[in-house]
Design a protein around this motif. Structure first.
Motif, PDB file in Angstrom:
ATOM      1  N   TYR A 142       8.148  36.401  -7.098  1.00 34.17           N
ATOM      2  CA  TYR A 142       6.706  36.161  -7.028  1.00 34.17           C
ATOM      3  C   TYR A 142       6.179  35.609  -8.356  1.00 34.17           C
ATOM      4  O   TYR A 142       5.295  34.752  -8.381  1.00 34.17           O
ATOM      5  CB  TYR A 142       6.007  37.468  -6.670  1.00 34.17           C
ATOM      6  N   ASP A 145       5.928  31.689  -9.361  1.00 32.46           N
ATOM      7  CA  ASP A 145       4.764  30.868  -9.028  1.00 32.46           C
ATOM      8  C   ASP A 145       3.438  31.508  -9.430  1.00 32.46           C
ATOM      9  O   ASP A 145       2.392  30.859  -9.319  1.00 32.46           O
ATOM     10  CB  ASP A 145       4.736  30.594  -7.519  1.00 32.46           C
ATOM     11  N   HIS A 146       3.463  32.758  -9.899  1.00 38.94           N
ATOM     12  CA  HIS A 146       2.213  33.469 -10.189  1.00 38.94           C
ATOM     13  C   HIS A 146       2.205  34.098 -11.582  1.00 38.94           C
ATOM     14  O   HIS A 146       1.473  35.053 -11.833  1.00 38.94           O
ATOM     15  CB  HIS A 146       1.980  34.566  -9.137  1.00 38.94           C
ATOM     16  N   HIS A 147       3.016  33.552 -12.491  1.00 38.74           N
ATOM     17  CA  HIS A 147       3.099  34.140 -13.830  1.00 38.74           C
ATOM     18  C   HIS A 147       1.802  33.986 -14.606  1.00 38.74           C
ATOM     19  O   HIS A 147       1.438  34.865 -15.404  1.00 38.74           O
ATOM     20  CB  HIS A 147       4.272  33.533 -14.614  1.00 38.74           C
ATOM     21  N   GLU A 149      -1.184  34.168 -13.409  1.00 43.53           N
ATOM     22  CA  GLU A 149      -2.068  35.234 -12.939  1.00 43.53           C
ATOM     23  C   GLU A 149      -1.692  36.568 -13.575  1.00 43.53           C
ATOM     24  O   GLU A 149      -2.564  37.345 -13.975  1.00 43.53           O
ATOM     25  CB  GLU A 149      -1.987  35.340 -11.413  1.00 43.53           C
ATOM     26  N   PHE A 226      -1.584  43.359  -7.578  1.00 44.63           N
ATOM     27  CA  PHE A 226      -0.708  42.197  -7.771  1.00 44.63           C
ATOM     28  C   PHE A 226       0.735  42.554  -7.419  1.00 44.63           C
ATOM     29  O   PHE A 226       1.410  41.828  -6.678  1.00 44.63           O
ATOM     30  CB  PHE A 226      -0.802  41.733  -9.229  1.00 44.63           C
TER      31      PHE A 226
END
Length: 248
Positions: A142, A145-147, A149, A226
């Protein structure tokens, strides 16, 4: 105003000096005979008060983390130690504790909230302290693609102010199967996704205990939310949601 007068005006759920006297003595007399002799003190000054604290925390959690609500008797952890695989055979913990996992992820490694109360400090924590291999892999996937955030969450003012920086027990090298040069490389090495806040033990003796705990839970809630997005993919929760049996 002496200590007794100060405590007499407190109205919020909290612990007593007698509770701390019990825990201090338990550190030196950690045996079943002493505990059974003083069990009435444990029941009234520790267990009953801890359940009141949990109930008060639940009232606040309903407003910002309703998926983590849990009946107080289930949230409170047992004071009895599991000594089966430990060299330390003392039968009792010398602190009280409670946890609030995500509903549906209680036994599957979801992220949640944790409270520990003892004479030497009050520890407030949240996240996924020791995720299993499938859970850790899902978090890393995850993060690819969401580091950004995640970095925003960790840098939030309230979180920086109220919790210690992420330690994470990082690997020396990047995990196998993940790109070593990825922008999230440092986050991919993390093995423990839990943040902690340490408060003085005396906090538990004041009517500000619940407020202090809830303030930190509220700051940590975005991190918990998250983490539970990828963690739900390796548990029955996502499959149940897809089948319409549980709200994701």
């Amino acid at each position: 105003m002496d200590g007794r007068d100060r405590r007499s005006v407190q109205v919020g759920p909290h612990f007593s000096e007698q509770a701390f006297d019990f825990l201090e003595e338990l550190e030196h007399r950690n045996n079943r005979e002493w505990f059974e002799e003083h069990k009435s003190v444990y029941e009234t000054e520790l267990k009953a008060r801890m359940l009141e604290v949990i109930d008060a925390i639940n009232l606040q959690l309903a407003g910002f983390a309703p998926e983590h609500l849990r009946p107080a008797p289930k949230a409170m952890l047992r004071i009895y130690r599991d000594v089966r695989f430990s060299n330390d055979k003392t039968p009792y913990k010398t602190h009280l504790a409670a946890n609030w996992p995500r509903q549906g992820l209680e036994k599957a490694g979801g992220a949640g909230f944790f409270l520990q109360v003892g004479v030497h400090g009050v520890m407030v924590a949240a996240g996924a302290f020791s995720p299993g291999s499938p859970q850790l892999h899902a978090i890393r996937e995850y993060l690819l693609d969401h580091h950004d955030e995640m970095r925003t969450l960790l840098a939030h003012e309230s979180l920086v102010r109220l919790a210690e920086p992420l330690a994470g027990r990082p690997l020396i090298r990047g995990p196998k199967g993940f790109p070593a040069e990825h922008p999230a490389a440092d986050l991919l090495r993390v093995r423990s996704w839990a943040l902690f806040a340490q408060l003085p033990g005396d906090t538990a003796l004041t009517d500000g205990l619940v407020e202090a705990v809830v303030e930190r839970f509220r700051a940590l809630a975005p991190l918990v939310n998250f983490l539970n997005i990828p963690l739900a993919t390796v548990t029955p929760l996502e499959r149940e949601a897809a089948a319409g049996r549980r709200r994701a």
